[in-house]
Design an enzyme around this catalytic site. Structure first.
Site, PDB file in Angstrom:
ATOM      1  N   CYS A   1      -4.970 -16.728   1.464  1.00 26.58           N
ATOM      2  CA  CYS A   1      -6.018 -16.560   0.329  1.00 26.58           C
ATOM      3  C   CYS A   1      -7.131 -17.235   0.356  1.00 26.58           C
ATOM      4  O   CYS A   1      -8.447 -16.825  -0.234  1.00 26.58           O
ATOM      5  CB  CYS A   1      -5.155 -16.630  -1.048  1.00 26.58           C
ATOM      6  SG  CYS A   1      -4.510 -18.321  -1.221  1.00 26.58           S
TER       7      CYS A   1
ATOM      8  N   HIS B   1      -3.639 -20.909  -5.416  1.00 25.37           N
ATOM      9  CA  HIS B   1      -3.927 -19.716  -5.142  1.00 25.37           C
ATOM     10  C   HIS B   1      -5.427 -19.501  -5.124  1.00 25.37           C
ATOM     11  O   HIS B   1      -6.088 -19.952  -6.481  1.00 25.37           O
ATOM     12  CB  HIS B   1      -3.353 -18.407  -6.001  1.00 25.37           C
ATOM     13  CG  HIS B   1      -3.560 -17.162  -5.388  1.00 25.37           C
ATOM     14  ND1 HIS B   1      -3.372 -16.867  -4.269  1.00 25.37           N
ATOM     15  CD2 HIS B   1      -3.987 -15.999  -5.933  1.00 25.37           C
ATOM     16  CE1 HIS B   1      -3.785 -15.408  -4.001  1.00 25.37           C
ATOM     17  NE2 HIS B   1      -4.225 -14.932  -5.478  1.00 25.37           N
TER      18      HIS B   1
END
Length: 556
Positions: A116, A485
């Site tokens: 990510c 994230h």
């Protein structure tokens, strides 16, 4: 009820027209439109007893056969033309054609296992159109001269990645680019210590390494007869003018002078401490630093202060929130959770050296003046549009309670014995008022263009006003760089008007790239990325110099 024949005078021409008393002003205006070519919204019809509005019953005016009235207004310059190309329906388009249509959702990127950090970086860098254009022209060196096999050329893989992403609305799998990145920078191939697969990485490190590669490989030319220059140096590199001075007065008394130097930068760091509440505070922290070095005047080590001022602002500015630091206790990068707000429009003039500041201030101030004029003109047009539909009459030019300056030098028309209108002074139509205001605005834009310093005008990769608009944000969620994230927010780009060739006004919305999931969000979501906890907080900001209107009135 029978129709009544009347005469309408317009620009020296008389038109015979039959009025149906049972119809409305809207019908009457369309009758005049068919005769004069003046659109209904641009008509001003002067009748004893008031103006003709769309919802006005025509019976109200009690017309007599043969009565003459006057209409003011000119047709717009827009001409309806047959489309040059046949209309193509979405169902008949290829996937690539559909992906390039106005409003099409851009492609996401598949997460290949803790990637990510890379996906969010790639999506934000893709917000630079000049980068995509330069990549499209990039031709890799041969393997014998570059020392790399073509598939491992990171710049080539970025070119191919963006090309494929532009041809689909589905999530794309960036296998080839990831392989090239891990080959060029083995740190991104580190395995996870807690389980199977690859470790999470820092998006800022990925950003810096990709930009470094592009700086070496991607080159552009302003003209065929000019030398090549690095794309990154032209569009994303700034310059500092720094002064290094010893903190101890004895060094100065001993004859030690401050040392001035110049150095380039590819990002501004926003250093966060207990007093940092806004991006401005963090940038100011980053432009002043303490360091220890030997002083020849003192004959020993001493503390020096290095103060930097910006002497070149790039068109695209990267700002890095320095949120991660090495925590010895846990042997991990910890995250500073403090809330730090940042603006959608950034003014960096105060951080520039005196020479650059002198160039930027007149342009910046004129930009703000032109913007205000544009807003005033647009506001007046919207008020007139509401007036045409009978809304908000007290707050429109020419309506009840309107200010006299809305229309200058106008007097109420008198009426002759036969009902004709006698004008004491000529009314200005809405079109004429618009033309005057547009002319004044164009003159202001030309004045703004003349204020740009010639040396800055030649540097089209630099910021010429000191003002930036936010175009992209890389965010991080979690308490550690080794976990959490990353996502990206990119501002939607307005499509180009097919008629005028000019870019339409942006709607202020953003795309949120959460790996393969792409959704549309409003600007208030961006304002919520200031941090203050483990929720999504801004880590990298991508600003673009605000477009300046050219001397021709278009936006550059």
């Amino acid at each position: 009820m029978a129709t009544i024949p009347i005469v309408v005078k317009h620009q020296g021409t008389k038109y015979d027209i039959e009025v149906d008393p049972e119809s409305t002003g809207e019908v009457f205006k369309f009758q005049l439109f068919s005769l004069t070519g003046v659109e209904p919204e641009r008509q001003k019809i002067l009748v004893k007893g008031g103006q003709v509005k769309d919802d006005t019953p025509m019976s109200k005016f009690e017309f007599k056969p043969g009565q003459a009235i006057m209409m003011l207004g000119t047709p717009s310059q827009e001409v309806l033309a047959r489309p040059k190309e046949p209309i193509k329906f979405v169902e008949d388009m290829t996937e690539a054609e559909a992906a390039q249509q106005e409003g099409a959702t851009p492609a996401g990127l598949t997460n290949l296992g803790n990637t990510c950090y890379l996906n969010s970086t790639l999506q934000t860098l893709r917000a630079i159109p000049e980068l995509q254009n330069a990549l499209a022209k990039y031709e890799p060196q041969s393997a014998s001269t570059a020392g790399l096999l073509p598939p491992l050329d990171l710049t080539k893989q970025l070119r191919e990645l963006y090309k494929y992403m532009s041809e689909t609305q589905e999530a794309y799998v960036p296998h080839a680019f990831l392989t090239a990145l891990r080959t060029a920078f083995p740190q991104f191939a580190e395995r996870s210590r807690t389980g199977h697969g690859f470790a999470q990485q820092d998006a800022e490190e990925a950003w810096s390494q990709i930009v470094t590669q592009l700086r070496q490989k991607l080159r552009v030319k302003d003209a065929p007869d000019t030398p090549e220059t690095s794309f990154i140096d032209k569009y994303m590199q700034g310059e500092f003018t720094s002064q290094l001075e010893c903190d101890e007065p004895a060094a100065k008394e001993g004859g030690e002078l401050p040392v001035t130097s110049k150095e380039t930068f590819l990002k501004l760091n926003c250093h966060i401490d207990a007093n940092t509440n806004h991006l401005r505070d963090g940038i100011a922290n980053g432009l002043s630093e303490k360091l220890e070095k030997r002083s020849e005047a003192l004959g020993r080590d001493a503390v020096y202060t290095k103060t930097s001022k910006i002497s070149r602002l790039p068109k695209y500015l990267t700002v890095h929130f320095v949120r991660f630091f090495w925590k010895r206790e846990t042997q991990k990068k910890a995250k500073i959770m403090r809330k730090v707000t940042f603006p959608l429009e950034l003014d960096l003039v105060e951080f520039c050296d005196d020479k650059l500041k002198g160039m930027l201030v007149p342009v910046r101030d004129k930009v703000r003046e032109v913007r205000k004029d544009e807003e005033d003109i647009e506001r007046a047009r919207k008020r007139r549009k509401r007036n045409a539909t009978g809304e908000d009459e007290a707050d429109i030019p020419g309506g009840k309670g309107a200010k006299k300056e809305d229309k200058k030098d106008e007097k109420k028309p008198s009426t002759s014995a036969d009902g004709d209108v006698e004008m004491g002074e000529t009314y200005k139509t809405d079109a004429e008022i618009d033309a005057e205001r547009d002319a004044a605005l164009l003159a202001a834009k030309k004045e703004l263009n003349a204020l740009i310093d010639p040396s800055l005008a030649k540097d089209d990769g630099a910021n010429q006003s000191g003002l930036y608009e936010l175009r992209g944000v890389v965010t991080h969620q979690g308490a550690s760089a080794d976990s959490g994230h990353y996502t990206a927010y990119v501002k939607k780009t307005a499509p180009v008007d097919a008629k005028t060739g000019k870019r339409k006004e942006e709607d202020g919305k953003w795309w949120w790239f959460n790996d393969d999931k792409v959704s549309e969000v409003t600007a208030d979501k961006i304002e919520a990325l200031a941090g203050g906890g483990e929720s999504h907080s801004a880590l990298i900001l991508l600003y673009r110099a605000i477009p300046l209107p050219s001397a021709e009135g278009t936006t550059e």
